[in-house]
Design a protein around this motif. Structure first.
Motif, PDB file in Angstrom:
ATOM      1  N   ARG A 151      -3.699  -6.061   9.150  1.00 39.23           N
ATOM      2  CA  ARG A 151      -2.196  -6.036   8.189  1.00 39.23           C
ATOM      3  C   ARG A 151      -2.473  -4.642   7.324  1.00 39.23           C
ATOM      4  O   ARG A 151      -1.582  -4.065   7.267  1.00 39.23           O
ATOM      5  N   VAL A 152      -3.388  -4.351   6.967  1.00 38.67           N
ATOM      6  CA  VAL A 152      -3.838  -3.179   6.081  1.00 38.67           C
ATOM      7  C   VAL A 152      -3.727  -2.149   6.601  1.00 38.67           C
ATOM      8  O   VAL A 152      -2.907  -1.316   6.616  1.00 38.67           O
ATOM      9  N   LEU A 153      -4.344  -2.151   8.105  1.00 34.38           N
ATOM     10  CA  LEU A 153      -4.505  -1.010   8.843  1.00 34.38           C
ATOM     11  C   LEU A 153      -2.795  -0.633   9.278  1.00 34.38           C
ATOM     12  O   LEU A 153      -2.566   0.518   9.276  1.00 34.38           O
ATOM     13  N   GLN A 154      -2.222  -1.661   9.714  1.00 31.04           N
ATOM     14  CA  GLN A 154      -0.744  -1.355  10.117  1.00 31.04           C
ATOM     15  C   GLN A 154       0.198  -0.801   8.918  1.00 31.04           C
ATOM     16  O   GLN A 154       0.633   0.147   9.446  1.00 31.04           O
ATOM     17  N   GLU A 155      -0.292  -1.332   7.677  1.00 31.24           N
ATOM     18  CA  GLU A 155       0.571  -1.003   6.628  1.00 31.24           C
ATOM     19  C   GLU A 155       0.370   0.804   6.374  1.00 31.24           C
ATOM     20  O   GLU A 155       0.992   1.321   6.039  1.00 31.24           O
ATOM     21  N   ILE A 156      -0.846   1.221   6.835  1.00 27.49           N
ATOM     22  CA  ILE A 156      -1.258   2.571   6.496  1.00 27.49           C
ATOM     23  C   ILE A 156      -1.281   3.402   7.775  1.00 27.49           C
ATOM     24  O   ILE A 156      -1.673   4.491   7.775  1.00 27.49           O
ATOM     25  N   GLY A 157      -0.494   2.956   8.882  1.00 27.71           N
ATOM     26  CA  GLY A 157      -0.452   3.853   9.945  1.00 27.71           C
ATOM     27  C   GLY A 157      -1.412   3.698  10.908  1.00 27.71           C
ATOM     28  O   GLY A 157      -1.458   4.732  11.844  1.00 27.71           O
ATOM     29  N   ILE A 158      -2.340   2.623  11.087  1.00 26.36           N
ATOM     30  CA  ILE A 158      -3.254   3.004  12.022  1.00 26.36           C
ATOM     31  C   ILE A 158      -3.416   1.631  12.729  1.00 26.36           C
ATOM     32  O   ILE A 158      -2.940   0.419  12.326  1.00 26.36           O
ATOM     33  N   GLU A 159      -3.836   1.931  14.091  1.00 28.21           N
ATOM     34  CA  GLU A 159      -3.510   0.936  15.158  1.00 28.21           C
ATOM     35  C   GLU A 159      -4.125  -0.447  14.825  1.00 28.21           C
ATOM     36  O   GLU A 159      -5.630  -0.177  14.551  1.00 28.21           O
ATOM     37  N   PRO A 160      -3.635  -1.664  14.516  1.00 27.93           N
ATOM     38  CA  PRO A 160      -4.496  -2.683  14.054  1.00 27.93           C
ATOM     39  C   PRO A 160      -5.480  -3.081  15.164  1.00 27.93           C
ATOM     40  O   PRO A 160      -6.378  -3.964  14.923  1.00 27.93           O
ATOM     41  N   GLU A 161      -5.121  -2.741  16.596  1.00 28.06           N
ATOM     42  CA  GLU A 161      -5.938  -3.265  17.726  1.00 28.06           C
ATOM     43  C   GLU A 161      -7.296  -2.711  17.522  1.00 28.06           C
ATOM     44  O   GLU A 161      -8.310  -3.252  18.150  1.00 28.06           O
ATOM     45  N   ARG A 162      -7.468  -1.889  16.447  1.00 31.92           N
ATOM     46  CA  ARG A 162      -8.937  -1.432  16.278  1.00 31.92           C
ATOM     47  C   ARG A 162      -9.847  -2.242  15.709  1.00 31.92           C
ATOM     48  O   ARG A 162     -11.207  -2.167  15.681  1.00 31.92           O
ATOM     49  N   VAL A 163      -9.209  -3.497  15.210  1.00 31.24           N
ATOM     50  CA  VAL A 163     -10.003  -4.736  14.583  1.00 31.24           C
ATOM     51  C   VAL A 163      -9.620  -5.902  15.360  1.00 31.24           C
ATOM     52  O   VAL A 163      -8.361  -6.067  15.748  1.00 31.24           O
ATOM     53  N   LEU A 182       1.114  -1.230   0.056  1.00 35.84           N
ATOM     54  CA  LEU A 182       0.014  -0.038  -0.115  1.00 35.84           C
ATOM     55  C   LEU A 182       0.958   1.231  -0.039  1.00 35.84           C
ATOM     56  O   LEU A 182       0.352   2.279  -0.642  1.00 35.84           O
ATOM     57  N   GLU A 183       1.901   1.023   0.579  1.00 38.77           N
ATOM     58  CA  GLU A 183       2.987   2.293   0.676  1.00 38.77           C
ATOM     59  C   GLU A 183       3.212   2.795  -0.787  1.00 38.77           C
ATOM     60  O   GLU A 183       3.377   3.734  -1.243  1.00 38.77           O
ATOM     61  N   GLU A 184       3.702   1.844  -1.617  1.00 36.43           N
ATOM     62  CA  GLU A 184       4.110   2.109  -2.681  1.00 36.43           C
ATOM     63  C   GLU A 184       2.946   2.552  -3.711  1.00 36.43           C
ATOM     64  O   GLU A 184       3.094   3.638  -4.334  1.00 36.43           O
ATOM     65  N   ILE A 185       1.870   1.955  -3.669  1.00 31.58           N
ATOM     66  CA  ILE A 185       0.723   2.355  -4.365  1.00 31.58           C
ATOM     67  C   ILE A 185       0.366   3.770  -3.886  1.00 31.58           C
ATOM     68  O   ILE A 185       0.084   4.658  -4.679  1.00 31.58           O
ATOM     69  N   LEU A 186       0.315   4.225  -2.605  1.00 35.13           N
ATOM     70  CA  LEU A 186       0.000   5.414  -2.067  1.00 35.13           C
ATOM     71  C   LEU A 186       1.145   6.621  -2.578  1.00 35.13           C
ATOM     72  O   LEU A 186       0.695   7.707  -2.734  1.00 35.13           O
ATOM     73  N   SER A 187       2.201   6.294  -2.686  1.00 39.55           N
ATOM     74  CA  SER A 187       3.275   6.945  -3.207  1.00 39.55           C
ATOM     75  C   SER A 187       2.875   7.157  -4.801  1.00 39.55           C
ATOM     76  O   SER A 187       3.315   8.577  -5.432  1.00 39.55           O
ATOM     77  N   MET A 188       2.386   6.334  -5.408  1.00 40.73           N
ATOM     78  CA  MET A 188       2.339   6.642  -6.879  1.00 40.73           C
ATOM     79  C   MET A 188       1.325   7.657  -7.082  1.00 40.73           C
ATOM     80  O   MET A 188       1.272   8.336  -8.176  1.00 40.73           O
ATOM     81  N   VAL A 189       0.094   7.678  -6.053  1.00 41.35           N
ATOM     82  CA  VAL A 189      -0.975   8.418  -6.454  1.00 41.35           C
ATOM     83  C   VAL A 189      -0.898   9.726  -5.434  1.00 41.35           C
ATOM     84  O   VAL A 189      -2.006  10.219  -5.208  1.00 41.35           O
ATOM     85  N   LYS A 190       0.138   9.888  -4.752  1.00 41.15           N
ATOM     86  CA  LYS A 190       0.119  11.055  -3.807  1.00 41.15           C
ATOM     87  C   LYS A 190      -0.273  12.310  -4.120  1.00 41.15           C
ATOM     88  O   LYS A 190      -0.937  13.227  -3.649  1.00 41.15           O
ATOM     89  N   ASP A 191       0.145  12.643  -5.503  1.00 39.78           N
ATOM     90  CA  ASP A 191      -0.496  14.097  -6.237  1.00 39.78           C
ATOM     91  C   ASP A 191      -1.923  14.153  -6.651  1.00 39.78           C
ATOM     92  O   ASP A 191      -2.158  15.243  -7.098  1.00 39.78           O
TER      93      ASP A 191
END
Ligand code: SF4
Ligand code: SF4
Lengths: 222, 114
Positions: free
Chosen positions: B64-76, A9-18
């Motif tokens: 895992r998705v939440l973790q990846e985007i910086g949100i506490e996974p414990e919310r789920v 997701l990090e890579e995809i987010l950086s692709m669409v950041k603008d």
């Protein structure tokens, strides 16, 4: 089928950041079957990206669509009226998809959301493995249906190498040494002698080494 | 049994936790829920055999998705209990409520339509 894995997701987010308005386009072909770029995965990615952008207080509008195949121009043409409504398009098809799209819509920007990995199949629910490397001259009948080109780390045609141990390849304990499997199968069938056949050097010009390839069926061309 | 559990918890009934999808959980977070948990039957006691086990995997995927985007996974979260364990149900509700209160409100805020 063609197997792929979603990019982080990090890579995809950086692709669409603008961008603030994008389309995520899935494909009902191989990537649907390997659960990476079909209807469900498109919605999951859209939701995850929206959540991430809401968190940053930088909301993004994401529309979703899934077409029959992104590797066929007749289906690619189906988005012609909507493709211009977005700042960018993220494709969840294999690497072929974003290329067909880029060729069809020169003015739009297309981003790949997946890493296309191999030709293979599902060996168990949720697990896919490589089986073919598209070498252009199939020889698996000589190996009882096991492909050493795709499945031996060194693509040896006269294996195994010295790294074969207890049925595993030296590259990892998780990887079957396909040459161990080939030899075992030949022994089981009492046909070990088949492997004594001296084979001519494989002509790799039909593989990627010969440059980009093309298939033409005269009877179908216009 | 007149058991009380925090009133801020909204219960959504499903025929089997197997029906709960990754998207349901993500959409809850996307729409501003501070947390979301799945209360499934005890492992090995699913009427449809594996609904609760499959959903545990889906819950882990969402974490895992939440973790990846910086949100506490414990919310789920996922819990397993039987329909005869009313006390445990109330206890889980309180546990989850406390955990989410400690984490604070969700960082996922939709801009109010002006
Ligand atoms: S021999 Fe070539 S075409 Fe045949 S399975 Fe192996 S890689 Fe694919
Ligand atoms: S150990 Fe087996 S699969 Fe691995 S490189 Fe050697 S022959 Fe190939």
């Amino acid at each position: 089928m063609i197997v792929a894995d979603r990019k982080s997701l990090e890579e995809i987010l950086s692709m669409v950041k603008d961008y603030k308005n994008i389309l995520i386009l899935g494909c009902k072909g191989c990537v649907t079957v390997c659960n990476v770029g079909g209807v469900k995965e498109v919605e999951i990615l859209a939701s995850a990206l929206r959540i991430a952008r809401q968190k940053e207080e930088n909301e993004i509008n994401i529309d979703t669509n899934v077409i029959e195949r992104q590797c066929d121009n007749e289906y690619v043409a189906q988005i012609k009226d909507s493709v211009g409504n977005y700042e960018a398009v993220v494709s969840m098809a294999c690497g072929v998809g974003p290329q067909f799209l880029s060729e069809a819509y020169r003015e739009q920007k297309f981003y790949p959301a997946v890493n296309t990995t191999f030709f293979g199949g599902a060996v168990a629910h949720g697990i896919w493995e490589e089986r073919c490397a598209g070498c252009g001259t199939c020889i698996i009948h000589d190996f009882d249906g096991l492909c050493p080109v795709a499945r031996c780390a060194k693509s040896l045609l006269h294996g195994p190498c010295g790294g074969s141990s207890k049925g595993k390849c030296e590259i990892s304990k998780e990887t079957t040494c396909i040459w161990d499997s080939i030899v075992s199968k030949k022994m089981e069938q009492g046909r070990l002698n088949d492997l004594l056949k001296v084979r001519a050097v494989k002509d790799w010009r039909t593989a990627r080494d010969g440059g980009p390839r093309r298939s033409i069926r005269e009877e179908l061309t216009k | 049994m007149r058991l009380s559990y925090p009133s801020n918890i909204k219960v959504i009934q499903v025929p089997c936790t197997g029906r709960v999808d990754i998207l349901h959980l993500l959409n809850a977070i996307e729409n501003g829920a501070d947390g979301v948990y799945v209360a499934g039957c005890l492992e090995g006691e699913c009427h449809y055999l594996t609904g609760n086990i499959k959903t545990r995997k889906k819950v882990n995927y969402v974490k895992r998705v939440l973790q990846e985007i910086g949100i506490e996974p414990e919310r789920v979260a996922m819990f397993n209990l039987s329909s005869a364990m009313g006390l445990r149900f109330a206890e889980i509700a309180r546990e989850m409520d406390e955990k989410i209160k400690a984490l604070g409100p969700t960082p996922v805020r939709k801009k109010e339509a002006a």
